[in-house]
Design an enzyme around this catalytic site. Sequence first.
Site, PDB file in Angstrom:
ATOM      1  N   GLU A 181       0.837  -1.192   0.000  1.00  0.00           N
ATOM      2  CA  GLU A 181       0.000   0.000   0.000  1.00  0.00           C
ATOM      3  C   GLU A 181       0.877   1.249   0.000  1.00  0.00           C
ATOM      4  O   GLU A 181       1.747   1.395   0.855  1.00  0.00           O
ATOM      5  CB  GLU A 181      -0.930   0.012   1.219  1.00  0.00           C
ATOM      6  CG  GLU A 181      -1.782   1.267   1.353  1.00  0.00           C
ATOM      7  CD  GLU A 181      -2.603   1.561   0.106  1.00  0.00           C
ATOM      8  OE1 GLU A 181      -2.379   2.645  -0.484  1.00  0.00           O
ATOM      9  OE2 GLU A 181      -3.436   0.722  -0.286  1.00  0.00           O
ATOM     10  N   GLY A 204      -7.295   1.207   3.350  1.00  0.00           N
ATOM     11  CA  GLY A 204      -8.729   1.328   3.117  1.00  0.00           C
ATOM     12  C   GLY A 204      -9.110   1.829   1.752  1.00  0.00           C
ATOM     13  O   GLY A 204     -10.276   1.772   1.373  1.00  0.00           O
ATOM     14  N   GLY A 205      -8.144   2.369   0.995  1.00  0.00           N
ATOM     15  CA  GLY A 205      -8.454   2.821  -0.361  1.00  0.00           C
ATOM     16  C   GLY A 205      -9.379   4.021  -0.395  1.00  0.00           C
ATOM     17  O   GLY A 205      -9.568   4.747   0.594  1.00  0.00           O
ATOM     18  N   THR A 206      -9.999   4.221  -1.542  1.00  0.00           N
ATOM     19  CA  THR A 206     -10.836   5.399  -1.777  1.00  0.00           C
ATOM     20  C   THR A 206     -12.012   5.462  -0.816  1.00  0.00           C
ATOM     21  O   THR A 206     -12.302   6.516  -0.236  1.00  0.00           O
ATOM     22  CB  THR A 206     -11.353   5.396  -3.227  1.00  0.00           C
ATOM     23  OG1 THR A 206     -10.231   5.488  -4.117  1.00  0.00           O
ATOM     24  CG2 THR A 206     -12.287   6.573  -3.474  1.00  0.00           C
ATOM     25  N   CYS A 207     -12.719   4.354  -0.633  1.00  0.00           N
ATOM     26  CA  CYS A 207     -13.956   4.370   0.155  1.00  0.00           C
ATOM     27  C   CYS A 207     -13.735   4.943   1.545  1.00  0.00           C
ATOM     28  O   CYS A 207     -14.429   5.851   1.977  1.00  0.00           O
ATOM     29  CB  CYS A 207     -14.534   2.953   0.254  1.00  0.00           C
ATOM     30  SG  CYS A 207     -16.021   2.857   1.267  1.00  0.00           S
ATOM     31  N   HIS A 241     -47.332   0.531   4.999  1.00  0.00           N
ATOM     32  CA  HIS A 241     -47.862   1.896   4.913  1.00  0.00           C
ATOM     33  C   HIS A 241     -47.554   2.618   6.222  1.00  0.00           C
ATOM     34  O   HIS A 241     -47.633   2.026   7.287  1.00  0.00           O
ATOM     35  CB  HIS A 241     -49.376   1.855   4.682  1.00  0.00           C
ATOM     36  CG  HIS A 241     -50.009   3.219   4.707  1.00  0.00           C
ATOM     37  ND1 HIS A 241     -50.017   4.054   3.615  1.00  0.00           N
ATOM     38  CD2 HIS A 241     -50.639   3.889   5.715  1.00  0.00           C
ATOM     39  CE1 HIS A 241     -50.643   5.178   3.923  1.00  0.00           C
ATOM     40  NE2 HIS A 241     -51.030   5.107   5.200  1.00  0.00           N
TER      41      HIS A 241
END
Length: 463
Positions: free
Chosen positions: A38, A43-46, A444
């Site tokens: 890395e 964690g990357g983009t998210c 509903h």
Amino acid sequence: MLEDRVETFDAIIVGSGQAGNPLALALAKQKWKVAIVEKGALGGTCVNTGCTPTKAYVASARAAWAISNAPNLGIDVPKSPKVSLKAIKKRKDKLVNESRLGLRKSLADSPQVSMIRGTATFLDKTRLKVGSRILKSYKIFLNVGARAGVPEGFEEVDYLTNSSILQLDKIPDHLVIVGGSYIGLEFAQIFKRLGSKVTILEMGANLISKEDKDTSEIVRAILENEGIKIICGAKCLKGKNKKSGGVTVTFHKDDNDKQVSGSHLLIATGRIPNSDLLKVGKANLEINEKGYIEVNSKLETNIEGIYALGDCNGKGAFTHTSYNDYEIMEDQLFGEKKRTLDDRIINYALYIDPPLGRAGMTLAQAKKSGKKLMFARMPMSEISRAKEKGETQGKMEVIVDADSDQILGAAVLGTGGDEIIGTFLTAMYAKLSYKKLMKSVQTHPTVTELIPTLLQQLKPVED
């Protein structure tokens, strides 16, 4: 001599995004010796610049809007809300850090996994260089993601991207956004609600050009109703720093040269895959004209033993598609080997407020399929729950294959749209006849209860 320095692994994963991290843990569970490389934050983009931080900002912007909108619901608010971007950022940073720490602990607790920091580049089909280290494996999984693309004409100007805008601690006086698609629109509404003046410049004739024109027009109306200025058809865009501070963007429209000046500029014109950082030529990997790594339905590249997952393969640009790539990969390695990309139904959301949830085809896409179609649309203004909430902007629509009775696509643009679309998506994955859903009894009062009513209004689509 070089081979003496090589570190050998059962698998190398490049990128700790939403496919890479769970794959590392899955491989480790099978007693594989795994290296995960890395170059940035876990964690990357998210986790770092995508879902987690931006949706935290959406929530803060929604709170500011709710206070301002309270008089419409009979609640007298003496003063306008006081917004602190510094406090909003602090909350966002806390959420991001919690996610990072959780990932770090999960990986650290697995003795089979070695975390290696740095940018990986190929030496050949089985070896990668990371700093001074050389890693070797006959199984390499690429989860390198994508980054903001910057168009010509803006190289020398001070600009923000989806990442750097999250580091601001003061509200921009006037935010100019180049790009009228998903990222640009979300930030436009966020900062408008937090107190900025906002102008969007879009080269195309419509916002979010992948959507049907009707959807684009409704989204535009929602944003313009909040005071966001939108200019479509802006060509030949160029940026220039102002000596007094801020940025001026010049463009061509209606046979005239025009300009817009603001205190800040956000570039939101699309994303480019990070495959160019890998030196893929050394491994003879095939990439397409947009830089995405070519894969088949099993996520295999043209080189045996090398796979591409997540944003870098061009098969989806979302956290859920990246995680599904992991699920496909795990099944192909250790499961029944039945899961593939062919199983996936495209779905996503545009997180303006009210949000757009999309599943399957748009109407324009369905018309190109050659199928015999039925279509129905209902405005949110006819739905009691939306009226009760005072949020009547938007629509619901559905497309059905008239021969098979299968739902081909659906959109919910309105209050709760990002959640409600799941009802259509579930029916599509289950391959239910639309008639089953049409005869269902929903709770509903909800927006979802109007789905059966919508389906009752299906009519043939004329050629």
